[in-house]
Enzyme design. Structure first.
Site, PDB file in Angstrom:
ATOM      1  N   CYS A 110       0.811  -1.215   0.000  1.00  0.00           N
ATOM      2  CA  CYS A 110       0.000   0.000   0.000  1.00  0.00           C
ATOM      3  C   CYS A 110       0.850   1.273   0.000  1.00  0.00           C
ATOM      4  O   CYS A 110       0.311   2.378  -0.067  1.00  0.00           O
ATOM      5  CB  CYS A 110      -0.942  -0.013   1.197  1.00  0.00           C
ATOM      6  SG  CYS A 110      -2.000  -1.476   1.233  1.00  0.00           S
ATOM      7  N   LYS A 175      -8.179   0.005  10.629  1.00  0.00           N
ATOM      8  CA  LYS A 175      -8.180  -1.085   9.651  1.00  0.00           C
ATOM      9  C   LYS A 175      -7.233  -2.173  10.146  1.00  0.00           C
ATOM     10  O   LYS A 175      -6.036  -1.941  10.302  1.00  0.00           O
ATOM     11  CB  LYS A 175      -7.742  -0.563   8.284  1.00  0.00           C
ATOM     12  CG  LYS A 175      -7.645  -1.659   7.236  1.00  0.00           C
ATOM     13  CD  LYS A 175      -7.416  -1.083   5.855  1.00  0.00           C
ATOM     14  CE  LYS A 175      -7.184  -2.188   4.845  1.00  0.00           C
ATOM     15  NZ  LYS A 175      -6.972  -1.669   3.489  1.00  0.00           N
ATOM     16  N   GLU A 213      -5.969   5.306  16.839  1.00  0.00           N
ATOM     17  CA  GLU A 213      -5.846   5.523  15.390  1.00  0.00           C
ATOM     18  C   GLU A 213      -6.999   6.390  14.873  1.00  0.00           C
ATOM     19  O   GLU A 213      -6.808   7.266  14.025  1.00  0.00           O
ATOM     20  CB  GLU A 213      -5.851   4.184  14.640  1.00  0.00           C
ATOM     21  CG  GLU A 213      -4.573   3.366  14.790  1.00  0.00           C
ATOM     22  CD  GLU A 213      -3.462   3.843  13.859  1.00  0.00           C
ATOM     23  OE1 GLU A 213      -3.684   4.798  13.085  1.00  0.00           O
ATOM     24  OE2 GLU A 213      -2.361   3.259  13.910  1.00  0.00           O
ATOM     25  N   LYS A 228     -12.831  -1.478  10.106  1.00  0.00           N
ATOM     26  CA  LYS A 228     -12.787  -2.499   9.059  1.00  0.00           C
ATOM     27  C   LYS A 228     -11.878  -3.641   9.480  1.00  0.00           C
ATOM     28  O   LYS A 228     -10.775  -3.369   9.942  1.00  0.00           O
ATOM     29  CB  LYS A 228     -12.243  -1.846   7.789  1.00  0.00           C
ATOM     30  CG  LYS A 228     -11.988  -2.810   6.656  1.00  0.00           C
ATOM     31  CD  LYS A 228     -11.354  -2.103   5.513  1.00  0.00           C
ATOM     32  CE  LYS A 228     -11.014  -3.129   4.447  1.00  0.00           C
ATOM     33  NZ  LYS A 228     -10.205  -2.588   3.403  1.00  0.00           N
ATOM     34  N   SER A 254     -14.859  -8.358   1.977  1.00  0.00           N
ATOM     35  CA  SER A 254     -15.012  -9.415   0.974  1.00  0.00           C
ATOM     36  C   SER A 254     -15.119 -10.811   1.573  1.00  0.00           C
ATOM     37  O   SER A 254     -15.950 -11.615   1.144  1.00  0.00           O
ATOM     38  CB  SER A 254     -13.841  -9.347  -0.008  1.00  0.00           C
ATOM     39  OG  SER A 254     -12.602  -9.492   0.679  1.00  0.00           O
ATOM     40  N   TYR A 293     -20.884  -5.433  -0.207  1.00  0.00           N
ATOM     41  CA  TYR A 293     -21.139  -5.996  -1.534  1.00  0.00           C
ATOM     42  C   TYR A 293     -22.584  -6.470  -1.646  1.00  0.00           C
ATOM     43  O   TYR A 293     -23.059  -6.776  -2.735  1.00  0.00           O
ATOM     44  CB  TYR A 293     -20.154  -7.154  -1.811  1.00  0.00           C
ATOM     45  CG  TYR A 293     -18.717  -6.691  -1.654  1.00  0.00           C
ATOM     46  CD1 TYR A 293     -18.082  -5.988  -2.674  1.00  0.00           C
ATOM     47  CD2 TYR A 293     -18.018  -6.896  -0.458  1.00  0.00           C
ATOM     48  CE1 TYR A 293     -16.791  -5.508  -2.518  1.00  0.00           C
ATOM     49  CE2 TYR A 293     -16.726  -6.430  -0.288  1.00  0.00           C
ATOM     50  CZ  TYR A 293     -16.119  -5.738  -1.314  1.00  0.00           C
ATOM     51  OH  TYR A 293     -14.840  -5.258  -1.150  1.00  0.00           O
TER      52      TYR A 293
HETATM   53  C1  PBG Z   1      -6.614  -1.702  -0.112  1.00  0.00           C
HETATM   54  C2  PBG Z   1      -7.886  -2.245   0.370  1.00  0.00           C
HETATM   55  C3  PBG Z   1      -8.186  -3.542   0.820  1.00  0.00           C
HETATM   56  C4  PBG Z   1      -9.551  -3.568   1.069  1.00  0.00           C
HETATM   57  C5  PBG Z   1     -10.048  -2.299   0.812  1.00  0.00           C
HETATM   58  N1  PBG Z   1      -9.003  -1.496   0.408  1.00  0.00           N
HETATM   59  C6  PBG Z   1      -7.361  -4.751   0.903  1.00  0.00           C
HETATM   60  C7  PBG Z   1      -6.174  -4.825   1.748  1.00  0.00           C
HETATM   61  O1  PBG Z   1      -5.907  -3.992   2.609  1.00  0.00           O
HETATM   62  O2  PBG Z   1      -5.431  -5.780   1.493  1.00  0.00           O
HETATM   63  C8  PBG Z   1     -10.329  -4.785   1.505  1.00  0.00           C
HETATM   64  C9  PBG Z   1     -11.785  -4.752   1.229  1.00  0.00           C
HETATM   65  C10 PBG Z   1     -12.448  -6.082   1.294  1.00  0.00           C
HETATM   66  O3  PBG Z   1     -11.858  -7.110   1.703  1.00  0.00           O
HETATM   67  O4  PBG Z   1     -13.631  -6.147   0.912  1.00  0.00           O
HETATM   68  N2  PBG Z   1      -5.648  -1.438   0.807  1.00  0.00           N
END
Ligand code: PBG
Length: 303
Positions: A110, A175, A213, A228, A254, A293
């Site tokens: 990232c 996150k 954070e 998240k 996801s 989703y």
């Molecule tokens: C990018 C990002 C990710 C997700 C959203 N933005 C993946 C990660 O951090 O590897 C995950 C979203 C999902 O799993 O639906 N950094």
């Protein structure tokens, strides 16, 4: 007597956009989720709008990847093109653009790499550049998901300097380094090529650190904060709701979607019922907004 009701306008619908020379492909591990070309992203947005959804979140897959993710600030990139096309076709839909380098870098991290490690501070100007490019294309919000320290402040000042103070920031504040992102990395073709994301994403065991954070993002100028993933972190959502006044988003990621789809496909659970229960629990925990989703399926079902 029902205390918690999920409305279509609480939901944010994620869309993956690929260059127009690629085919529209369904993600193997995410039935019903596709890699869309711009015209299909517009069609999906219209379908979502008709079902009552009021925001989409765009992720892009570039034409080429390099070490610094330079395709991400190409004004003709798939996300920029999709923002413009969606704003033309469905102007009332809020468009949020994901800001991160992982879909655009050849190493899949990232941020930029120095000495086999992600260089936090060298990444900030690149994220700001990407955010500006999406804002220039017409995004209402940018959503940094990279988890570099200081990126909200960097993006805020870049937007303000460019006279785009009205563009908001939805910050992926807490996150966690999660196994639940697996299917997304197939969809976004963004799996790290070495190592993992644990040096910049959070330890799933830490709730106090999560609140710290979030606090930093609030101080840096976030307009919406986020937790998240959602399901394994409902306690974090609740704690954030009690501590902060900003709108709070939760990302039903996801892997959470894939588990429901896979079990329902085998007849092991009632997929629609479980979807309703999951979204209700996330809202009950305190989320104002749920990125999911399931958004269009849910909204269509309650119509
Ligand atoms: C990018 C990002 C990710 C997700 C959203 N933005 C993946 C990660 O951090 O590897 C995950 C979203 C999902 O799993 O639906 N950094």
């Amino acid at each position: 007597m029902r205390e918690t009701i999920v409305n279509p306008e609480d939901l944010i619908y994620p869309l993956f956009v690929v260059p127009d020379n690629r085919a529209r492909v369904e993600i193997r591990s995410m039935p019903g989720v596709w890699q869309n070309r711009v015209r299909e992203a517009v069609d999906e947005t219209r379908r979502a709008y008709d079902a009552g959804i009021r925001a989409v979140l765009l992720f892009g897959l570039p034409e080429f990847k390099d070490a610094i993710g330079s395709a991400s600030w190409d004004p003709a990139g798939p996300v920029q093109a999709a923002i413009e096309a969606i704003k033309r076709a469905v102007p009332q839909m809020s468009v949020i653009a994901d800001v991160c380098l992982c879909e655009y870098t050849d190493h899949g991290h990232c941020g930029v790499i120095a000495d086999q490690d992600v260089d936090n501070d060298a990444t900030l100007p690149l994220l700001a550049k990407q955010a500006l490019s999406f804002a220039n294309a017409g995004a209402d919000f940018v959503a940094p998901s990279d988890m570099m320290d200081g990126r909200v402040a960097a993006i805020r000042s870049a937007l303000d300097d460019a006279q785009m103070s009205e563009v908001g920031i939805m910050a992926y504040s807490a996150k966690f380094a999660s196994g639940f992102y697996g299917p997304f990395r197939e969809a976004a073709e963004s799996a790290p090529q070495f190592g993992d994301r644990r040096t910049y994403q959070m330890d799933p065991a830490n709730i106090r650190e999560a609140l710290r954070e979030i606090e930093l993002d609030v101080e840096e100028g976030a307009d919406i904060i986020m937790v998240k993933p959602a399901l394994s972190y409902l306690d974090v959502i609740r704690a954030a709701r009690e501590r902060f006044d900003l709108p709070l988003a939760a990302y039903n990621v996801s892997g959470e979607y894939a588990m429901v789809k896979a079990a329902a496909e085998r007849g092991w659970i009632d997929g629609t019922r479980v979807m309703n229960e999951i979204l209700t629990s996330i809202k009950r925990a305190g989320a104002d907004l749920i990125i999911t989703y399931f958004a269009v399926d849910f909204a269509s079902a309650i119509r």
